[in-house]
Design a protein around this motif. Structure first.
Motif, short mmCIF file in Angstrom:
data_model
loop_
_atom_site.label_atom_id
_atom_site.label_comp_id
_atom_site.label_asym_id
_atom_site.label_seq_id
_atom_site.Cartn_x
_atom_site.Cartn_y
_atom_site.Cartn_z
N THR A 216 37.58 39.32 50.72
CA THR A 216 38.40 40.80 50.85
C THR A 216 39.78 40.25 50.70
O THR A 216 40.34 40.30 50.24
CB THR A 216 38.14 41.42 52.34
OG1 THR A 216 38.53 40.14 53.24
CG2 THR A 216 37.20 41.43 52.69
N ARG A 217 39.70 38.15 50.06
CA ARG A 217 41.17 38.13 48.93
C ARG A 217 41.38 38.43 47.91
O ARG A 217 40.04 39.23 46.98
CB ARG A 217 40.68 36.52 49.09
CG ARG A 217 40.51 35.69 50.19
CD ARG A 217 41.89 35.83 50.68
NE ARG A 217 41.43 36.60 52.04
CZ ARG A 217 42.41 37.19 52.88
NH1 ARG A 217 43.92 37.06 52.31
NH2 ARG A 217 41.83 38.32 53.38
N PRO A 218 42.64 38.97 47.36
CA PRO A 218 42.86 39.73 46.52
C PRO A 218 42.76 39.68 45.68
O PRO A 218 42.80 40.78 44.13
CB PRO A 218 44.91 39.30 46.46
CG PRO A 218 44.61 39.76 48.04
CD PRO A 218 43.47 38.25 48.69
N ILE A 219 42.22 38.16 44.90
CA ILE A 219 41.70 37.69 43.82
C ILE A 219 40.49 38.35 43.74
O ILE A 219 40.09 38.71 41.96
CB ILE A 219 41.20 36.03 43.70
CG1 ILE A 219 40.61 35.57 42.75
CG2 ILE A 219 40.23 36.09 44.77
CD1 ILE A 219 40.69 33.55 42.56
N ILE A 220 40.04 39.05 44.27
CA ILE A 220 39.08 39.99 44.32
C ILE A 220 39.25 41.23 42.82
O ILE A 220 38.33 41.45 42.02
CB ILE A 220 37.63 40.75 44.97
CG1 ILE A 220 38.95 41.78 45.47
CG2 ILE A 220 37.29 39.60 46.32
CD1 ILE A 220 37.48 42.11 46.82
N LEU A 221 40.24 41.63 43.47
CA LEU A 221 41.10 42.40 42.39
C LEU A 221 41.03 42.38 40.43
O LEU A 221 41.34 43.08 39.72
CB LEU A 221 42.11 42.60 42.38
CG LEU A 221 42.74 43.07 44.07
CD1 LEU A 221 43.80 43.69 44.29
CD2 LEU A 221 41.91 44.72 44.26
N ASP A 222 40.35 41.27 39.98
CA ASP A 222 40.72 40.07 39.43
C ASP A 222 39.43 41.02 38.84
O ASP A 222 39.40 41.51 37.01
CB ASP A 222 40.27 38.92 38.97
CG ASP A 222 41.39 37.99 39.41
OD1 ASP A 222 42.46 38.24 39.14
OD2 ASP A 222 41.93 36.69 39.02
#
Length: 394
Positions: A216-222
């Protein structure tokens, strides 16, 4: 090969392994994949070179010309884009989920498992000589299963083979995408985008380190940014040439600026997978990708053929380049002229060795293994309609 087959033959050669047969290859995307892999190799090579030079009593100044670690963000954004591009004939089909997962598993799992097994063999040999500790069975199983785990008890969720942390994100994204691919394309993309946003929201209250915290870290928005660009191309959105140039210029300026200085920390420091990374790398890279694909695909100039070929071997390059670094470090321990080499000479050597290894692995292991497994997996599976959107393919 260039003289015999010409540019057309090379363009056929750079089709990604495991690509859907009814899709076309975008050489610009292939070149970006090669750039992503080389950024990672050069970034890691500088850290390894700094260790060798420092141990010999010297000093090595790393380059911050590019945010080298942003190569991972580029990989993730390209992954999101390619999933849209390659799944054009899957969206809305009843058995799309199974075919999508078969294709992705065949493409990703075998080579990663092979490299992980080789790394474990090297690690076992080092442990017997009194070197690094050997991970327990649970950590090894978690690594093979793409499940984030605290392998060495240091609260860092890295698998046995460190680079696999990115594949833990990739496989999680594939699982999300598989859930929605049975829906019509627009509904599928909206749903998976909403899931990514919801997961990041959940991540604000999840304690870490844990698998749920990791995923659930924001990097998944990549991945979501890549999906967005893919959705635009799928709808036939194009920009005028001046618009593409301006978009690329702004994206490049933002990427080079690295305003939060998250990619110029000390050698070996892992960049946090949080919002600053998405803002400093994710959004600018998405802009560069949009500038590259939101318009007619240009003909492949001969000068870009090497970049496209590196892109085709990018998965092998990403996975095998640590062995080039290990080889260089071992040579530095035994050979004075290697130990006393300049830092950038060492980096150049590592890059060359990594490329040689990658092309060999891609040519003689990855490609034939993937093709063989793809044939076995596809055999007996129900076929899907060969319906391809004009702007889709892989």
């Amino acid at each position: 090969m260039i003289e015999k087959g010409g540019v057309g033959a090379i363009k056929a050669a750079v089709r990604p392994v495991g690509a859907a047969p009814a899709t076309r290859t975008l050489w610009t995307v292939q070149a970006l994949r090669g750039a992503a892999a080389l950024m990672v190799v050069i970034g890691h090579g500088q850290s390894a070179a700094a260790g060798i030079v420092t141990a010999a009593g010297g000093y090595f100044a790393r380059s911050t010309l590019l945010p080298w670690g942003a190569g991972v963000d580029l990989f993730f954004i390209l992954s999101g884009f390619i999933m849209v591009h390659a799944s054009a004939r899957l969206f809305g089909q009843r058995n799309a989920r199974a075919e999508f997962l078969r294709r992705r598993l065949v493409r990703i799992v075998p080579l990663y498992w092979l490299v992980t097994t080789l790394f474990l063999a090297l690690l076992a040999a080092a442990t017997m000589k009194g070197g690094d500790p050997f991970p327990d069975a649970g950590a090894i199983l978690a690594s093979y299963a793409f499940f984030p785990a605290d392998t060495y008890g240091d609260e860092r969720l890295f698998p046995v083979f460190d680079l696999g942390w990115t594949l833990n994100y990739e496989m999680f994204f594939y699982a999300l995408f598989a859930l929605v691919v049975v829906l019509p394309r627009r509904a599928a993309l909206a749903t998976v985008g909403g899931l990514l946003l919801a997961l990041v929201g959940i991540g604000t209250i999840v304690p870490g380190p844990s698998a749920l915290w990791f995923w659930t870290r924001p990097i998944i928005l990549d991945f979501g940014l890549g999906l967005a660009v893919g959705a635009l191309t799928g709808r036939g959105v194009t920009l005028p040439p001046i618009g593409r140039i301006l978009l690329a210029a702004v994206g490049a300026a933002m990427l080079f600026a690295d305003p939060f200085h998250i990619f110029d920390g000390a050698a070996g420091v892992t960049v946090a997978n949080d919002w600053p990374r998405v803002l400093c790398a994710g959004f600018p890279i998405a802009m560069l990708l949009a500038a590259a694909v939101l318009g007619p695909e240009p003909g492949m100039p001969r000068a870009m053929l090497p970049a496209a070929l590196v892109g085709d071997a990018s998965y092998s390059l990403y996975l095998v380049h640590p062995f080039a670094l290990i080889l260089t470090e071992k040579l530095a321990q035994k050979l004075v002229f290697v130990r006393m080499a300049q830092g950038w000479q060492l980096v150049g050597f590592m890059v060359v060795v990594a490329l040689v290894l990658a092309f060999a692995v891609h040519r003689w292991i990855e490609r034939p293994m993937t093709a063989h497994l793809a044939r076995r997996v596809v055999r007996g599976s129900p076929s899907l309609p060969r319906r391809v959107a004009v702007h889709s393919g892989e």
